[in-house]
Design an enzyme around this catalytic site. Structure first.
Site, PDB file in Angstrom:
ATOM      1  CG  ASN A 205      -8.483   2.871   0.824  1.00  0.00           C
ATOM      2  OD1 ASN A 205      -7.328   2.405   1.191  1.00  0.00           O
ATOM      3  ND2 ASN A 205      -9.616   2.068   0.424  1.00  0.00           N
TER       4      ASN A 205
ATOM      5  NE  ARG B 264      -5.971  -2.767   8.445  1.00  0.00           N
ATOM      6  CZ  ARG B 264      -5.958  -2.136   7.092  1.00  0.00           C
ATOM      7  NH1 ARG B 264      -4.819  -1.243   7.199  1.00  0.00           N
ATOM      8  NH2 ARG B 264      -6.381  -3.259   5.668  1.00  0.00           N
TER       9      ARG B 264
ATOM     10  CG  ASN C  33      -6.802   1.841   4.722  1.00  0.00           C
ATOM     11  OD1 ASN C  33      -6.015   0.647   5.095  1.00  0.00           O
ATOM     12  ND2 ASN C  33      -7.403   1.823   3.612  1.00  0.00           N
TER      13      ASN C  33
ATOM     14  CD  GLU D 264      -2.919   0.917   0.094  1.00  0.00           C
ATOM     15  OE1 GLU D 264      -2.311   1.487  -0.026  1.00  0.00           O
ATOM     16  OE2 GLU D 264      -4.520   0.455   0.217  1.00  0.00           O
TER      17      GLU D 264
ATOM     18  CG  ASP E 283      -7.239   0.245  -2.583  1.00  0.00           C
ATOM     19  OD1 ASP E 283      -6.841   0.666  -1.298  1.00  0.00           O
ATOM     20  OD2 ASP E 283      -7.423  -0.691  -1.626  1.00  0.00           O
TER      21      ASP E 283
END
Length: 288
Positions: free
Chosen positions: A151, A103, A105, A21, A199
């Site tokens: 995202n 968590r 991102n 990522e 995403d």
């Protein structure tokens, strides 16, 4: 409008990241930063020399961005932390807010140098994620508190628009942006059923929005009017994010994931690059 399709990618770093990522060009260091979120690893890659480094973090890490004074800011499971440019490389918390089952991102730096940091629940429950704005002095302002998978986030070249993805909605939304505030949320583009989920994203110098498609095996480019005009097909389905890098910001770097794939393609989890894909925008550093 004609949509062009291409597959002209190269493997920049062959890797087996569980959840690659967050590609980010660090102009001061001439290197690309990228993450393996679930592997708790911060990677760097210098395309001029091929030099690579890997740092294991203590927590799952969703994003890493350069700081104006040197060093990095990290979006971690339990909050946002800093690494100083000099010293022992230890992390120090800028904002710590651990929430069980949640968590970090994706995150992005706004034109004013603030960090817009996203979170999500591990089970991706609707309403369990957030988007928060943090300034260099550690001030924290909630932006969105009811997302599922926070995202891709990015700004138009003039900073007056902010693009945003909450992946399960299958939409890229756009907001009006001024003075660190957003308003007027509306749909910019919709990813149709069967084409994957939006995403990470990046915005180029022409104001076009490039979107990575999780379970779609592609990067899409949309014009400022929201019209699809280019598709870059990739051989692995879990494409997670994209960013322009290199000395002229003309190469598009793409992260990918292996998580959840029964028979991953050989490049799944690798850092890919599409040379000369377009013209990126210089990205601001975090002002902290």
């Amino acid at each position: 409008m004609t949509t062009t399709r291409s597959t002209a990618y190269e493997v920049a770093v062959r890797a087996r990241a569980t959840l690659g990522e967050g590609p980010t060009w660090d102009p001061a260091a001439g290197r690309l930063l990228w993450l393996d979120i679930l592997g708790s690893r911060l990677h760097t890659y210098d395309p001029a020399t091929g030099r690579r480094t890997v740092r294991v973090t203590d927590q799952h890490v969703g994003a890493a961005k350069p700081r104006a004074g040197g060093g990095l800011v990290l979006n971690l499971r339990d909050g946002v932390a800093l690494i100083d440019a000099h010293g022992d490389g230890a992390l120090r918390w800028l904002h710590r807010e651990p929430v069980p089952g949640r968590r970090a991102n994706d995150a992005a730096v706004a034109p004013d140098g603030s960090l817009w940091a996203g979170t999500m629940r591990y089970d991706e429950a609707p309403g369990g994620g957030t988007l928060t704005r943090l300034t260099g002095d550690g001030s924290v302002e909630p932006v969105l508190d009811d997302v599922a998978v926070s995202n891709g986030t990015g700004w138009s070249p003039d900073g007056r628009l902010m693009y945003y993805v909450d992946s399960p909605t299958r939409r890229v939304d756009v907001f009006d942006h001024a003075d660190g505030r957003v308003s007027g949320r509306r749909t910019f583009a919709v990813i149709e059923d069967g084409a994957g989920f939006p995403d990470g994203l990046t915005v180029d110098a022409d104001g076009c929005v490039w979107v990575a498609l999780w379970d779609g095996g592609a990067i899409r480019r949309y014009t400022p009017e929201g019209k699809l005009d280019r598709v870059i097909a990739l051989p692995t389905p879990r494409v997670t994010a994209c960013a322009f890098g290199g000395p002229t910001l003309s190469d598009l770097y793409v992260t990918t994931a292996r998580v959840g794939l029964d028979a991953p393609h050989p490049v799944a989890g690798s850092l890919l690059v599409v040379p000369g894909a377009g013209q990126g925008l210089p990205q601001p550093a975090f002002a902290g």
